[in-house]
Design a protein around this motif. Structure first.
Motif, PDB file in Angstrom:
ATOM      1  N   VAL A 160       0.836  -1.207   0.000  1.00  0.00           N
ATOM      2  CA  VAL A 160       0.000   0.000   0.000  1.00  0.00           C
ATOM      3  C   VAL A 160       0.869   1.254   0.000  1.00  0.00           C
ATOM      4  N   ASP A 161       1.914   1.269   0.828  1.00  0.00           N
ATOM      5  CA  ASP A 161       2.824   2.420   0.852  1.00  0.00           C
ATOM      6  C   ASP A 161       3.472   2.643  -0.510  1.00  0.00           C
ATOM      7  N   GLU A 162       3.889   1.563  -1.176  1.00  0.00           N
ATOM      8  CA  GLU A 162       4.482   1.677  -2.511  1.00  0.00           C
ATOM      9  C   GLU A 162       3.475   2.212  -3.517  1.00  0.00           C
ATOM     10  N   CYS A 163       2.235   1.756  -3.413  1.00  0.00           N
ATOM     11  CA  CYS A 163       1.188   2.204  -4.337  1.00  0.00           C
ATOM     12  C   CYS A 163       0.854   3.683  -4.121  1.00  0.00           C
ATOM     13  N   LEU A 194      -6.266   2.400  -0.801  1.00  0.00           N
ATOM     14  CA  LEU A 194      -5.978   3.556  -1.647  1.00  0.00           C
ATOM     15  C   LEU A 194      -7.156   4.522  -1.683  1.00  0.00           C
ATOM     16  N   LYS A 195      -8.370   3.984  -1.737  1.00  0.00           N
ATOM     17  CA  LYS A 195      -9.545   4.854  -1.733  1.00  0.00           C
ATOM     18  C   LYS A 195      -9.653   5.622  -0.422  1.00  0.00           C
ATOM     19  N   ALA A 196      -9.321   4.959   0.685  1.00  0.00           N
ATOM     20  CA  ALA A 196      -9.357   5.631   1.982  1.00  0.00           C
ATOM     21  C   ALA A 196      -8.315   6.747   2.051  1.00  0.00           C
ATOM     22  N   HIS A 197      -7.162   6.539   1.433  1.00  0.00           N
ATOM     23  CA  HIS A 197      -6.085   7.532   1.486  1.00  0.00           C
ATOM     24  C   HIS A 197      -6.348   8.715   0.559  1.00  0.00           C
ATOM     25  N   PHE A 198      -6.733   8.436  -0.675  1.00  0.00           N
ATOM     26  CA  PHE A 198      -6.875   9.502  -1.677  1.00  0.00           C
ATOM     27  C   PHE A 198      -8.291  10.053  -1.788  1.00  0.00           C
ATOM     28  N   GLY A 199      -9.271   9.335  -1.251  1.00  0.00           N
ATOM     29  CA  GLY A 199     -10.643   9.800  -1.323  1.00  0.00           C
ATOM     30  C   GLY A 199     -11.272   9.620  -2.693  1.00  0.00           C
ATOM     31  N   CYS A 200     -10.679   8.801  -3.554  1.00  0.00           N
ATOM     32  CA  CYS A 200     -11.249   8.521  -4.865  1.00  0.00           C
ATOM     33  C   CYS A 200     -10.859   7.109  -5.289  1.00  0.00           C
ATOM     34  N   TYR A 201     -11.525   6.624  -6.305  1.00  0.00           N
ATOM     35  CA  TYR A 201     -11.311   5.260  -6.763  1.00  0.00           C
ATOM     36  C   TYR A 201     -10.075   5.153  -7.655  1.00  0.00           C
ATOM     37  N   ILE A 202      -9.178   4.238  -7.321  1.00  0.00           N
ATOM     38  CA  ILE A 202      -8.009   3.912  -8.139  1.00  0.00           C
ATOM     39  C   ILE A 202      -8.039   2.396  -8.347  1.00  0.00           C
ATOM     40  N   PRO A 203      -8.220   1.939  -9.583  1.00  0.00           N
ATOM     41  CA  PRO A 203      -8.327   0.491  -9.795  1.00  0.00           C
ATOM     42  C   PRO A 203      -7.045  -0.255  -9.478  1.00  0.00           C
TER      43      PRO A 203
END
Length: 243
Positions: A160-163, A194-203
């Motif tokens: 997750v950190d790398e992503c 990722l959605k929790a971190h950025f607030g948007c959907y990243i596939p």
């Protein structure tokens, strides 16, 4: 509908058993999934040499699948060992996980990053992406920090950190998992983080899931690979001992 997953390594509960469980969980109702290992090859695929050694037995497995009445095959490795030869040898659809995942990423984004097990595999991943004509879409290759045999849920935090870093630093818009068959839906867990971190959907694309459903779609629409593109080989050649 019966889809056979060719797991291009020697039989083991650590890889083949977990892979079959995972792929069956992805299948829809009415789809039977069977997984078969190789009789000749390596315990895992972690370099180009391993992938090359797997190719002949992958082709044999594809031929056996067609003889068994299977509707389609997938090859459960990101480097798609034996894909070209298998498509030439059989008439049923054969879907490589790497090809399926990368083209799906190109449809869902303009730039994607691939997460693979360890740094020693980076050049192989870059060559695979280039082979499918998508080098211009590759934002970066990142490592999970574990070998194929050791990759498990304990590595999700690092991945997750790398992503997160590749989205920020490399402008990646999607993530492709370069190693699957872990026995659980790792991609979904990473996507949720990722959605929790950025607030948007990243596939976050799981190659096994995409390949399985791409094979299913080909069967459902009565499509398979062109025999102009993948002509049947000459069986008179004495070198084809496995056939």
């Amino acid at each position: 509908m019966h889809i056979r997953v060719i797991v291009p390594v020697l039989d083991s509960e650590e890889l083949v058993g977990k892979a079959e469980k995972e792929y069956r969980s992805f299948a829809d109702e009415g789809v039977t999934v069977s997984a078969v290992p190789l009789k000749r090859g390596t315990c895992s695929i972690e370099c180009g040499f391993d992938s090359s050694l797997a190719a002949p037995d992958v082709i044999r497995c594809a031929r056996e699948a067609e003889a068994d009445g299977v509707d389609a095959c997938t090859i459960a490795c990101f480097t798609d060992p034996g894909l070209l030869g298998a498509r030439e040898l059989v008439s049923i659809p054969v879907v490589g996980e790497g090809e399926a995942a990368l083209h799906m990423a190109a449809m869902l984004s303009t730039r994607f990053s691939v997460v693979i097990t360890e740094r020693s595999f980076f050049s192989t991943i870059r060559r695979t992406v280039s082979h499918y004509g998508l080098a211009g879409n590759l934002a970066s290759v990142r490592e999970a920090g574990a070998s194929v045999m050791d990759l498990n849920e304990s590595h999700i935090g690092h991945i997750v950190d790398e992503c997160i870093d590749t989205v920020k630093r490399d402008d990646a818009e999607a993530i492709v998992m370069g190693c699957t068959g872990t026995g659980f839906d790792m991609a979904l867990e990473i996507e949720t983080a990722l959605k929790a971190h950025f607030g948007c959907y990243i596939p976050v694309i799981d190659p096994g899931k995409v390949a399985l459903h791409m094979a299913r779609a080909m069967v459902a629409t009565n499509l398979s690979h062109s025999k102009v593109a993948y002509p049947k080989p000459a069986f008179s050649r004495q070198e084809y001992g496995f056939a």
